[in-house]
Design a protein around this motif. Sequence first.
Motif, short mmCIF file in Angstrom:
data_model
loop_
_atom_site.label_atom_id
_atom_site.label_comp_id
_atom_site.label_asym_id
_atom_site.label_seq_id
_atom_site.Cartn_x
_atom_site.Cartn_y
_atom_site.Cartn_z
N SER A 249 -4.70 -1.25 7.59
CA SER A 249 -3.46 -1.44 6.86
C SER A 249 -3.74 -1.88 5.42
O SER A 249 -3.11 -1.40 4.47
CB SER A 249 -2.59 -2.48 7.58
OG SER A 249 -1.40 -2.73 6.87
N VAL A 250 -4.69 -2.80 5.26
CA VAL A 250 -5.09 -3.23 3.91
C VAL A 250 -5.62 -2.05 3.12
O VAL A 250 -5.32 -1.89 1.93
CB VAL A 250 -6.14 -4.37 4.00
CG1 VAL A 250 -6.73 -4.67 2.61
CG2 VAL A 250 -5.51 -5.62 4.58
N GLU A 251 -6.39 -1.19 3.78
CA GLU A 251 -6.93 -0.01 3.10
C GLU A 251 -5.81 0.89 2.58
O GLU A 251 -5.90 1.45 1.48
CB GLU A 251 -7.82 0.77 4.06
CG GLU A 251 -8.49 1.99 3.44
CD GLU A 251 -9.48 2.65 4.37
OE1 GLU A 251 -10.25 3.50 3.90
OE2 GLU A 251 -9.48 2.33 5.58
N ALA A 252 -4.74 1.01 3.35
CA ALA A 252 -3.62 1.87 2.93
C ALA A 252 -2.89 1.30 1.72
O ALA A 252 -2.58 2.03 0.77
CB ALA A 252 -2.64 2.05 4.09
N VAL A 253 -2.63 0.01 1.72
CA VAL A 253 -1.84 -0.57 0.62
C VAL A 253 -2.65 -0.81 -0.64
O VAL A 253 -2.09 -0.96 -1.73
CB VAL A 253 -1.13 -1.88 1.06
CG1 VAL A 253 -0.20 -1.62 2.23
CG2 VAL A 253 -2.13 -2.98 1.38
N THR A 254 -3.98 -0.85 -0.52
CA THR A 254 -4.84 -1.04 -1.70
C THR A 254 -5.47 0.27 -2.16
O THR A 254 -6.33 0.27 -3.04
CB THR A 254 -5.96 -2.05 -1.42
OG1 THR A 254 -6.79 -1.55 -0.36
CG2 THR A 254 -5.39 -3.42 -1.03
N HIS A 255 -5.06 1.38 -1.53
CA HIS A 255 -5.56 2.71 -1.88
C HIS A 255 -7.09 2.80 -1.76
O HIS A 255 -7.79 3.21 -2.69
CB HIS A 255 -5.12 3.11 -3.29
CG HIS A 255 -3.63 3.17 -3.46
ND1 HIS A 255 -2.86 4.18 -2.92
CD2 HIS A 255 -2.76 2.33 -4.09
CE1 HIS A 255 -1.59 3.98 -3.22
NE2 HIS A 255 -1.51 2.85 -3.92
N GLY A 256 -7.58 2.41 -0.56
CA GLY A 256 -8.99 2.67 -0.28
C GLY A 256 -9.88 1.48 -0.05
O GLY A 256 -11.08 1.65 0.21
N GLN B 18 1.70 -3.47 -5.15
CA GLN B 18 1.48 -2.49 -4.09
C GLN B 18 2.70 -1.58 -3.92
O GLN B 18 3.83 -2.06 -3.81
CB GLN B 18 1.15 -3.21 -2.78
CG GLN B 18 -0.16 -3.99 -2.83
CD GLN B 18 -0.36 -4.87 -1.62
OE1 GLN B 18 0.37 -4.79 -0.64
NE2 GLN B 18 -1.37 -5.74 -1.69
N SER B 19 2.45 -0.27 -3.88
CA SER B 19 3.55 0.70 -3.78
C SER B 19 3.66 1.33 -2.39
O SER B 19 4.57 2.10 -2.12
CB SER B 19 3.35 1.82 -4.81
OG SER B 19 2.12 2.49 -4.59
N VAL B 20 2.69 0.99 -1.51
CA VAL B 20 2.66 1.55 -0.16
C VAL B 20 3.00 0.47 0.85
O VAL B 20 2.59 -0.69 0.70
CB VAL B 20 1.27 2.14 0.15
CG1 VAL B 20 1.15 2.57 1.61
CG2 VAL B 20 0.98 3.33 -0.77
N ALA B 21 3.75 0.84 1.88
CA ALA B 21 4.03 -0.05 3.00
C ALA B 21 3.39 0.56 4.25
O ALA B 21 3.14 1.77 4.31
CB ALA B 21 5.53 -0.21 3.20
N THR B 22 3.14 -0.28 5.25
CA THR B 22 2.59 0.21 6.51
C THR B 22 3.36 -0.38 7.68
O THR B 22 4.01 -1.43 7.57
CB THR B 22 1.10 -0.14 6.69
OG1 THR B 22 0.97 -1.55 6.87
CG2 THR B 22 0.27 0.32 5.50
N PHE B 23 3.25 0.31 8.80
CA PHE B 23 3.75 -0.18 10.09
C PHE B 23 2.73 0.24 11.13
O PHE B 23 2.31 1.40 11.14
CB PHE B 23 5.12 0.43 10.42
CG PHE B 23 5.62 0.11 11.80
CD1 PHE B 23 6.40 -1.02 12.05
CD2 PHE B 23 5.31 0.94 12.88
CE1 PHE B 23 6.86 -1.30 13.34
CE2 PHE B 23 5.77 0.66 14.17
CZ PHE B 23 6.54 -0.48 14.39
#
Length: 446
Positions: free
Chosen positions: A312-319, A360-365
Amino acid sequence: MNSNRPGVLILSHCGFSFLEDLKEQLQRRQLRCFVLTSLPLAEHVPARLEQIQVWADRLYTADSHQLKLEDVNNALQTLHKSGEQVTCCISVWEGYRHLMAAANAALGTYDIDAQQALALRNKLNVRNQLADAGLSQARAHALTAPVLQTLQAQSARYFIKPIHGIASYAAFPLREDTTWKALETLRLASVEDTVYASAFNDGLQFMAEDYIAGQEFSFETLLIDGQAHVVAIHEKYEVTETADTVLEDSCTTPPASLDQAQIAAGLQWLEKVLTCMALRWGCYHIEARFTGQHWDLIEINPRVGGSLISHSVEAVTHGHSMLSLWLDLLLASQDDHAPRDALAQQLNAFQWQADGISAQSVATFFRVYFAQPGTLSSVALNELPLAPTVKHILLKAGDVIPAHAREVFLGQLLWAFDRSRQAEELERLAHLSATALDIRYEPGTP
């Protein structure tokens, strides 16, 4: 034959503990991979060791299911005699966190002290230390049969958990029908749980603490020279409290139920907690609840969060996964300040700021699927209108799930989407994900 490339020593528990994820991170950095693992369970021998042997540059296996300091020291000495250069040591298994710290001390790599790692795992002492400092409104009591009886006679709510615990094992609200005999049964059962028994120190001992109401969150935190960098805040979107444990069904980031001021207050409280515990370095998964009026601690884990927290951290930090960032911190933890300053500057670009905002521009679930006792006949991902970004199915047909007082992970799925759509996507995914996996058991499974 070894090479001139330096490497990292991974401490693995029973042949697992995010080994493939760590291997990938080391390969990306062109670092050699040295694995020290405790003995895998009988059903994974020799297959799991053979799997690791294929890609590990060095593999050492202990003769028991629990690593000891002697095993770590022997591995380091053997690597040194073989001409290998070990840069640092890492382990995501909380029961080995003090061993990792001891290894890093021997290697000259900055880390928390081994005694600090052990102290953080004593939830009774941590709770009361924070209460004494005014940073927790809950207090904890070591449980005995008379103490249990006294607490049950009171009108207040309490929560029972092991003093040294892991993965919500035997953690649940105190009820009127909770008996000392039932706790003793859980304690005896824990001795037979080969994978988790080592996490309870010298056997399961229970505590009861004042119940902390409210929504639960986790702060994914890196500490560099005493400066906290919170790279994600997860909200435990759905939590189920069962008779014997607490199941964290789904999580989302950014937190969906907090406003900017509440997040800022949480970050300010977190800084005070870290200072109170004299923590200045490392990677932490810090669980807390917001009651609506104040923040309070659940526990401080000196490691990356489990399940899909790192992804999830990888998704919101773009890598930049949490595992990757922790490894970056360890590799920068030498005497030269330049790498640490560079990492801190990198984190500033996407971390949560003191005023409660992030770029951060991405959210996750993500949802975690737990197995029930019995024998699996099949597990499959259903066709979905929105495909998950990450899919992990951890069990297979024929696997037998024992009755333990802890969660048994069956699978996990993660979705990533634009932060501006979080409200509608959460409502959609909470419903959609509940039946995303088709899980079937053999006849006779309860």
